[in-house]
Design an enzyme around this catalytic site. Structure first.
Site, PDB file in Angstrom:
ATOM      1  N   ARG A 233       0.658  -1.472  -0.255  1.00 26.91           N
ATOM      2  CA  ARG A 233       0.581  -0.132  -0.094  1.00 26.91           C
ATOM      3  C   ARG A 233       1.029   1.488   0.250  1.00 26.91           C
ATOM      4  O   ARG A 233       2.064   1.339   0.823  1.00 26.91           O
ATOM      5  CB  ARG A 233      -1.013  -0.177   1.204  1.00 26.91           C
ATOM      6  CG  ARG A 233      -1.725  -0.680   1.069  1.00 26.91           C
ATOM      7  CD  ARG A 233      -3.234  -0.639  -0.319  1.00 26.91           C
ATOM      8  NE  ARG A 233      -3.895  -1.340   0.127  1.00 26.91           N
ATOM      9  CZ  ARG A 233      -4.275  -2.388  -0.737  1.00 26.91           C
ATOM     10  NH1 ARG A 233      -3.541  -2.839  -1.838  1.00 26.91           N
ATOM     11  NH2 ARG A 233      -5.554  -3.213  -1.254  1.00 26.91           N
ATOM     12  N   GLU A 262      -2.817   7.221  -5.041  1.00 28.23           N
ATOM     13  CA  GLU A 262      -3.201   6.734  -6.192  1.00 28.23           C
ATOM     14  C   GLU A 262      -4.030   6.577  -5.782  1.00 28.23           C
ATOM     15  O   GLU A 262      -5.281   6.500  -7.644  1.00 28.23           O
ATOM     16  CB  GLU A 262      -2.909   5.458  -6.095  1.00 28.23           C
ATOM     17  CG  GLU A 262      -3.077   4.545  -4.756  1.00 28.23           C
ATOM     18  CD  GLU A 262      -2.650   2.734  -5.152  1.00 28.23           C
ATOM     19  OE1 GLU A 262      -1.730   3.103  -5.061  1.00 28.23           O
ATOM     20  OE2 GLU A 262      -3.298   2.188  -5.719  1.00 28.23           O
ATOM     21  N   HIS A 294      -0.724  -0.519  -9.808  1.00 30.26           N
ATOM     22  CA  HIS A 294      -1.765  -1.017  -9.355  1.00 30.26           C
ATOM     23  C   HIS A 294      -1.841  -2.374  -9.584  1.00 30.26           C
ATOM     24  O   HIS A 294      -3.514  -2.480  -8.999  1.00 30.26           O
ATOM     25  CB  HIS A 294      -2.162  -0.503  -8.268  1.00 30.26           C
ATOM     26  CG  HIS A 294      -3.133  -1.048  -7.089  1.00 30.26           C
ATOM     27  ND1 HIS A 294      -3.498  -0.669  -6.000  1.00 30.26           N
ATOM     28  CD2 HIS A 294      -3.093  -2.358  -6.254  1.00 30.26           C
ATOM     29  CE1 HIS A 294      -3.346  -1.292  -4.074  1.00 30.26           C
ATOM     30  NE2 HIS A 294      -3.880  -2.176  -5.712  1.00 30.26           N
TER      31      HIS A 294
HETATM   32  P1  NAI Z   1      -1.962 -11.518   4.800  1.00 32.15           P
HETATM   33  O1  NAI Z   1      -2.319 -10.838   5.776  1.00 32.15           O
HETATM   34  O2  NAI Z   1      -1.264 -12.835   4.289  1.00 32.15           O
HETATM   35  O3  NAI Z   1      -0.227 -11.211   5.451  1.00 32.15           O
HETATM   36  C1  NAI Z   1      -0.074  -9.484   5.846  1.00 32.15           C
HETATM   37  C2  NAI Z   1       1.405  -9.880   6.572  1.00 32.15           C
HETATM   38  O4  NAI Z   1       2.307  -8.869   7.659  1.00 32.15           O
HETATM   39  C3  NAI Z   1       1.022 -11.235   8.369  1.00 32.15           C
HETATM   40  O5  NAI Z   1       2.025 -12.294   8.080  1.00 32.15           O
HETATM   41  C4  NAI Z   1       1.185  -9.857   9.053  1.00 32.15           C
HETATM   42  O6  NAI Z   1       1.628 -10.889  10.583  1.00 32.15           O
HETATM   43  C5  NAI Z   1       2.281  -9.203   8.787  1.00 32.15           C
HETATM   44  N1  NAI Z   1       2.908  -7.890   9.529  1.00 32.15           N
HETATM   45  C6  NAI Z   1       1.882  -7.762  10.115  1.00 32.15           C
HETATM   46  N2  NAI Z   1       2.267  -5.783  10.880  1.00 32.15           N
HETATM   47  C7  NAI Z   1       3.523  -5.663  10.058  1.00 32.15           C
HETATM   48  C8  NAI Z   1       4.831  -4.874  10.484  1.00 32.15           C
HETATM   49  N3  NAI Z   1       4.016  -4.027  11.145  1.00 32.15           N
HETATM   50  N4  NAI Z   1       5.960  -5.646   9.738  1.00 32.15           N
HETATM   51  C9  NAI Z   1       5.998  -6.838   9.162  1.00 32.15           C
HETATM   52  N5  NAI Z   1       5.413  -7.542   9.172  1.00 32.15           N
HETATM   53  C10 NAI Z   1       4.217  -7.636   9.325  1.00 32.15           C
HETATM   54  O7  NAI Z   1      -1.762 -10.261   3.242  1.00 32.15           O
HETATM   55  P2  NAI Z   1      -1.462 -10.957   2.228  1.00 32.15           P
HETATM   56  O8  NAI Z   1      -3.095 -11.050   1.733  1.00 32.15           O
HETATM   57  O9  NAI Z   1      -0.023 -11.143   2.285  1.00 32.15           O
HETATM   58  O10 NAI Z   1      -1.108  -9.423   0.975  1.00 32.15           O
HETATM   59  C11 NAI Z   1      -0.258  -8.503   1.881  1.00 32.15           C
HETATM   60  C12 NAI Z   1      -0.600  -6.888   1.792  1.00 32.15           C
HETATM   61  O11 NAI Z   1      -0.371  -6.720   0.057  1.00 32.15           O
HETATM   62  C13 NAI Z   1      -2.529  -6.427   1.825  1.00 32.15           C
HETATM   63  O12 NAI Z   1      -2.178  -6.131   3.194  1.00 32.15           O
HETATM   64  C14 NAI Z   1      -2.404  -5.700   0.453  1.00 32.15           C
HETATM   65  O13 NAI Z   1      -2.330  -3.971   1.415  1.00 32.15           O
HETATM   66  C15 NAI Z   1      -1.595  -5.823  -0.648  1.00 32.15           C
HETATM   67  N6  NAI Z   1      -1.949  -6.575  -1.807  1.00 32.15           N
HETATM   68  C16 NAI Z   1      -1.460  -5.345  -2.902  1.00 32.15           C
HETATM   69  C17 NAI Z   1      -1.732  -6.121  -4.077  1.00 32.15           C
HETATM   70  C18 NAI Z   1      -1.491  -5.432  -5.351  1.00 32.15           C
HETATM   71  O14 NAI Z   1      -2.703  -5.427  -6.495  1.00 32.15           O
HETATM   72  N7  NAI Z   1      -0.413  -4.699  -5.036  1.00 32.15           N
HETATM   73  C19 NAI Z   1      -2.900  -6.413  -4.350  1.00 32.15           C
HETATM   74  C20 NAI Z   1      -3.324  -7.641  -2.707  1.00 32.15           C
HETATM   75  C21 NAI Z   1      -2.951  -7.588  -1.439  1.00 32.15           C
END
Ligand code: NAI
Length: 334
Positions: A233, A262, A294
């Site tokens: 993000r 964005e 994105h």
């Molecule tokens: P997820 O929920 O499976 O994993 C997120 C991880 O981040 C978790 O393991 C959590 O413990 C960890 N986390 C939380 N706070 C943290 C911190 N301060 N420092 C380090 N790690 C921390 O989420 P997922 O599915 O892996 O997605 C991650 C992010 O990717 C989403 O939140 C979204 O913002 C972004 N995303 C971007 C997309 C794109 O098209 N560019 C599409 C889908 C998701």
């Protein structure tokens, strides 16, 4: 159920129309984004479907509630654009798509790294113009480099596997690492990761504690010439600090699929307009910055899974049967 889609594109209409064969919801697609000016368009729709840059704050939720909306379905994983407290107080339920293709985003992060490193975007243009000079195209072997993965959830874990397979040393920073991650990788504090990594890739959610996670102080702690990749993000990177670090060479390359502001730019064709965002335009002036709009999620597989899960969420809400991925309470799959 009647569903109003905001910020919808032709590809959304196609994938949702296909997926709706098994549900028969009444879908209306609006191209307009959801915000205070457009919320009235959802009059009479019990379900509203939104995407990453739609504004779902308290005033918008209050308008939606007054018009009869009971359910917000996000056709994405992130939910930082929804005021969950306001939704809860108003009795509006919020569901999302927790996993649709973590491979899509992880692979896109790799695409950004490979392009920035080996400058294939520049080589492509040069060769088409008959310029076969290699000056300025020098890259480095990824094998042997240290890659810091910030957030090893569904996307970060796959990204870590990919980089390990290439021969990189992988460091993980995550407050809640899974057992698999703990068994396989070195978990380090964020500060250690920052100092040790040649490439840092962000895969954690945007929360108050990750807002401007990458800032001037953090950038100054990085290895000189570090490559930073953000497919998560935009607000996790202080863009002005990144620009300063690019100017001094402290930041050696920047790959972004997301950008702080964005919402005013991405997902629209602005090629005939004057872009007013000077910070964004400054970013574009660097040869070592690569920005995509994105598109990390944008694969056929992901679009199908997004449509299937979103409509299944609506059906589960309406019937009380089947999995309902309510934000904050859903069973995480993937
Ligand atoms: P997820 O929920 O499976 O994993 C997120 C991880 O981040 C978790 O393991 C959590 O413990 C960890 N986390 C939380 N706070 C943290 C911190 N301060 N420092 C380090 N790690 C921390 O989420 P997922 O599915 O892996 O997605 C991650 C992010 O990717 C989403 O939140 C979204 O913002 C972004 N995303 C971007 C997309 C794109 O098209 N560019 C599409 C889908 C998701």
């Amino acid at each position: 159920m009647k569903i109003a889609f905001f910020s919808s594109k032709t590809y959304d209409q196609n994938s949702f129309t296909l997926a709706n064969a098994g549900h028969a919801h009444a879908m209306t697609f609006f191209e307009a984004p959801l915000n205070a000016d457009t919320a009235s368009m959802a009059q009479g729709f019990p379900a509203v479907c939104v995407f990453v840059n739609d504004v779902v704050n308290r005033p918008v939720l209050e308008t939606l509630k007054a018009q009869g909306t009971e359910l917000i379905v996000l056709r994405c994983a992130g939910f930082n654009n929804v005021d969950l407290n306001a939704a809860s107080e108003l009795g509006i339920r919020v569901a999302r798509v927790p996993a649709y293709s973590p491979h899509a985003v992880a692979e896109h992060a790799l695409a950004l790294i490979l392009t920035l490193n080996r400058k294939t975007h520049r080589a492509y243009n040069r060769v088409r113009e008959g310029n076969f000079s290699l000056d300025g195209l020098l890259g480095f072997d990824l094998a042997g480099r240290t890659v810091g993965v910030v957030g090893a959830g569904k996307i970060g874990e796959i990204f870590a596997h990919i980089m390990e397979a290439i021969g990189c040393k992988v460091l993980i920073s995550d407050p809640y690492p899974s057992n698999t991650i703990q068994e396989k990788y070195e978990i380090v504090p964020f500060e250690t990761l920052v100092k040790a990594s040649d490439i840092i890739s962000l895969h954690c959610p945007l929360t108050p504690s990750t807002h401007h996670l990458i800032n001037e102080a953090v950038l100054s702690q990085c290895k000189r010439g570090v490559m930073l990749i953000n497919t998560s993000r935009g607000k996790m990177v202080d863009t002005k600090a990144a620009i300063q670090a690019l100017k001094t060479g402290q930041l050696g390359a920047l790959g972004l699929d997301v950008y702080e502001e964005e919402g005013d730019l991405f997902f629209a064709d602005l090629s005939s307009e004057v872009i007013q965002d000077d910070v964004f335009m400054r970013l574009l002036s660097f040869p070592n910055v690569l920005i995509t709009g994105h598109q990390g999620f944008f694969t056929r597989e992901a679009l199908k899974n997004i449509a299937d899960t979103t409509l299944a969420n609506v059906t589960a809400f309406a019937t009380g049967e089947g999995e309902f991925f309510e934000v904050g309470t859903e069973k995480i799959v993937g």
